[in-house]
Design a protein around this motif. Structure first.
Motif, PDB file in Angstrom:
ATOM      1  N   ASN B 158       0.843  -1.193   0.000  1.00 21.46           N
ATOM      2  CA  ASN B 158       0.000   0.000   0.000  1.00 21.46           C
ATOM      3  C   ASN B 158       0.882   1.248   0.000  1.00 21.46           C
ATOM      4  O   ASN B 158       1.625   1.508   0.957  1.00 21.46           O
ATOM      5  CB  ASN B 158      -0.922  -0.020   1.226  1.00 21.46           C
ATOM      6  N   ASP B 195      -6.843   2.474   3.546  1.00 23.22           N
ATOM      7  CA  ASP B 195      -5.387   2.429   3.522  1.00 23.22           C
ATOM      8  C   ASP B 195      -4.801   2.268   4.923  1.00 23.22           C
ATOM      9  O   ASP B 195      -4.093   1.303   5.193  1.00 23.22           O
ATOM     10  CB  ASP B 195      -4.825   3.700   2.867  1.00 23.22           C
ATOM     11  N   ASP B 200      -6.781  -2.402   2.457  1.00 23.39           N
ATOM     12  CA  ASP B 200      -6.311  -2.515   1.076  1.00 23.39           C
ATOM     13  C   ASP B 200      -5.194  -3.558   0.985  1.00 23.39           C
ATOM     14  O   ASP B 200      -5.225  -4.462   0.128  1.00 23.39           O
ATOM     15  CB  ASP B 200      -5.805  -1.132   0.621  1.00 23.39           C
ATOM     16  N   ALA B 201      -4.229  -3.466   1.875  1.00 22.71           N
ATOM     17  CA  ALA B 201      -3.117  -4.440   1.885  1.00 22.71           C
ATOM     18  C   ALA B 201      -3.650  -5.847   2.130  1.00 22.71           C
ATOM     19  O   ALA B 201      -3.140  -6.826   1.578  1.00 22.71           O
ATOM     20  CB  ALA B 201      -2.096  -4.058   2.953  1.00 22.71           C
TER      21      ALA B 201
END
Lengths: 408, 408
Positions: B158, B195, B200-201
């Motif tokens: 990210n 984030d 997201d990761a």
């Protein structure tokens, strides 16, 4: 999924050849699953016998046994050197057998021709292991970076020289001392010329350049300079500049010209390749839409190299009867004269600044002084200057101790 | 080479969609050569109109126009989000159109099912851009690392959080301050939760894990911790330890168990991922024969992401009628309970060493002291300890200021 038996012949039972056998044995199940075939080593070609080694029953001394066996569909060439590898590989391809090789000399010299034969026969000539050992770079260049025009490829492509430079930098040792240590550890050969003079890196950057620009780049055309003139004093200056000295193989498109070169470079510690140390390799690629990417890993070694060869075997097995390689035409790419390439140079002169500054300014105009590391020396970095012009001016400096290209 | 016209439809004319159009225009000639087809954007689906933009003549508002046009062979899905992307993509594949997507939510949630449909239809569902933006990682995992059993994948996945952590480290600033700066610069969204909380990761490591281990890894199963609790003081300790703090998405095979997690990690400056700074991403893969490789580049951004999408379009164009994707079965991979995963922890307590050492030794046995950075604190690193056991012991420390997992 129907699993068929797929027979392969391995040419050469040296370091990489025995690694290929080991990798195929170790990961047999998952490899067969991914290949969609049961991969069986039917023959291993070697001049020697290996009594007591289970491989002995597969050893043959006559290549024709393998070549003429219609059951062998894939040949793994891991002998190294141009001959007899070239003759063997060419015959295999002409006989409709796909070839996977780790042989950079062969690929650099005859890649375009062998790719052409493979294409005409609807089979494959694959060579992921020829550059960067286990690092996936050939396939990404071929299949992943296809939306881009490649503008630059720069790599730390030789583990031996990177080990030497790293150790010189970390421990403040001289080149000869570290070379001897590397030889004792088996990281450098007794005759280290191919590594330390940059010839190995030169063949690899030739292969990468041919792929990136789609035309044959002859390695003989690439200006090549090794690391033998780098000293422990140069390393001290690099540290003072927050920089590293690395052996780069590099190929750049500037307007419509391509420049290629192998040479030591002083690079900022911020450069993605600055952190590539010891025997590791790193390959930096810049595309016109992608920006910068970098690939990192072990550039040599038995198992990493064998891993790349076997991955090619899996790909060849999945694509029997379909050519998957890309465009690398026989047409020769005329590299531009390196004399026209612009570069900054780090220069060391004997005598202090006062003794030198007038002459330096006369030759190079304004330069950037480098912090004094050794008394009685003056070191500076030039502005951007064409290689040819620098060489001519350098000849007027009778007291030059060293000069290294600068990448920042 | 015969060049045929190949029509594509692009779903979504946002950042990535307009990037795809730009990349196809910019590198038209070389892309068509590599694809062996002339790639023509026939439609762009968007709710909006773009008067004045040359794209306007291709804009449609009704997906069925694209779906029902037999001339469209490839669909590019760059809308993001699970719906309506999922419905659109599924219909496209069922209609025999290959799909290239940058949509990580879609791939993490429905990847296995969509790959299965593509396979049954002899077409392709490709998603290189869904992880790591322009960095080639999906294709290398699929096609290059096939000789290996993957043992670990760890990535800085990210760019927003990596930018924040890099800036906190370099400038000694607090999280909130840097987040605000990142929002002002457009590197972080106004609602930064996806984030900074690691979501997201988490989707990205789920996709990578599914590919590496060949089974469906549900992102809901992955323990996820963001970076909101990392402080400027933690960064000072990291520096004293010659370490960095990075947000890692990681997935590891230990014996026959797979552990996956997203969390901040303190790593040595020697780690290949330590040099991955700012908005860059890096993905580290360890194979049982290959050893370690690392891929580095821009993990997001209009053109890098579009470059990866268009490379997928090229691959889809070269493989019309042939499924090239690998094994990622619908079968769910049961991740092992993270409580059993062993880890070292960096721990900060209020009060000096004398006040704390007895309790610390009682709980953790011998620990490694960390150099004092802030007066009135005691910081140490534990030995390896199971996550569950640490959590339980941590609850007995009423004066804990922070704890960060340690990767060295």
């Amino acid at each position: 999924m129907v699993i068929n038996m797929l027979n392969i012949g391995v040419l050469g039972y040296g370091t990489v050849g025995s690694g290929v056998v080991e990798v195929l044995n170790t990961n047999q199940e998952s490899i067969n699953k991914k290949a969609g075939n049961e991969i069986n080593i039917k023959y291993v070609l070697d001049l020697r016998d290996f009594p007591g080694d289970p491989i002995q029953e597969k050893i043959v001394h006559d290549y024709d046994v393998i070549l003429n066996d219609p059951d062998v569909q894939i040949i793994v060439e891991v002998m190294g050197g141009v001959e007899p590898a070239y003759t063997f590989v060419k015959k295999a391809l002409q006989a409709g057998k796909s070839v996977c090789t780790s042989n950079k000399e062969l690929v650099a010299k005859h890649g375009a021709e062998l790719l052409e034969i493979a294409k005409s026969k609807h089979i494959n000539f694959l060579f992921e292991a020829s550059v960067g050992g286990g690092i996936p770079i050939i396939r990404p260049l071929n299949q992943s970076l296809t939306a881009d025009e490649i503008e630059e490829i720069t790599g730390i492509l030789n583990g031996t020289t990177n080990y030497i430079l790293t150790k010189m930098s970390k421990e403040g040792l001289a080149f000869d001392e570290v070379l001897k240590d590397a030889q004792d550890k088996g990281y450098a050969e007794r005759n280290p010329e191919a590594d330390v003079e940059g010839y190995d890196a030169c063949r690899k950057i030739a292969i990468l350049s041919s792929l990136a620009f789609g035309m044959q780049v002859d390695y003989e055309d690439i200006y090549t300079e090794g690391i033998t003139k780098i000293t422990d004093v140069d390393m001290k200056y690099a540290k003072a500049l927050n920089a590293s000295i690395k052996l780069f193989g590099t190929s750049k498109k500037v307007n419509d010209e391509v420049f290629a070169m192998v040479s030591p470079m002083m690079i900022s510690e911020e450069h993605p390749l600055a952190g590539v140390n010891d025997v590791f390799n790193g390959i930096f690629v810049s595309g016109n839409v992608l920006g910068d990417v970098m690939f990192y890993g072990r550039g040599a070694g038995k198992l990493p190299t064998a891993s790349a060869v076997v991955a090619d075997v899996v790909d060849a097995a999945k694509h029997l009867g379909t050519n998957i390689m890309t465009i690398w035409s026989n047409k020769k790419l005329e590299l531009s004269d390196i004399k026209k390439a612009k570069q900054k140079f780090f220069v060391r002169l004997s005598g202090d600044k006062n003794m030198n500054i007038a002459k330096v300014n006369e030759l190079f105009g304004a330069v950037t002084d480098v912090e004094e590391v050794i008394a009685g020396e003056y070191a500076f970095i030039t502005g951007e200057i064409a290689e040819g012009e620098f060489a001519q001016k350098q000849s007027e400096l009778t007291n030059m101790l060293n000069r290294i290209r600068v990448g920042f």
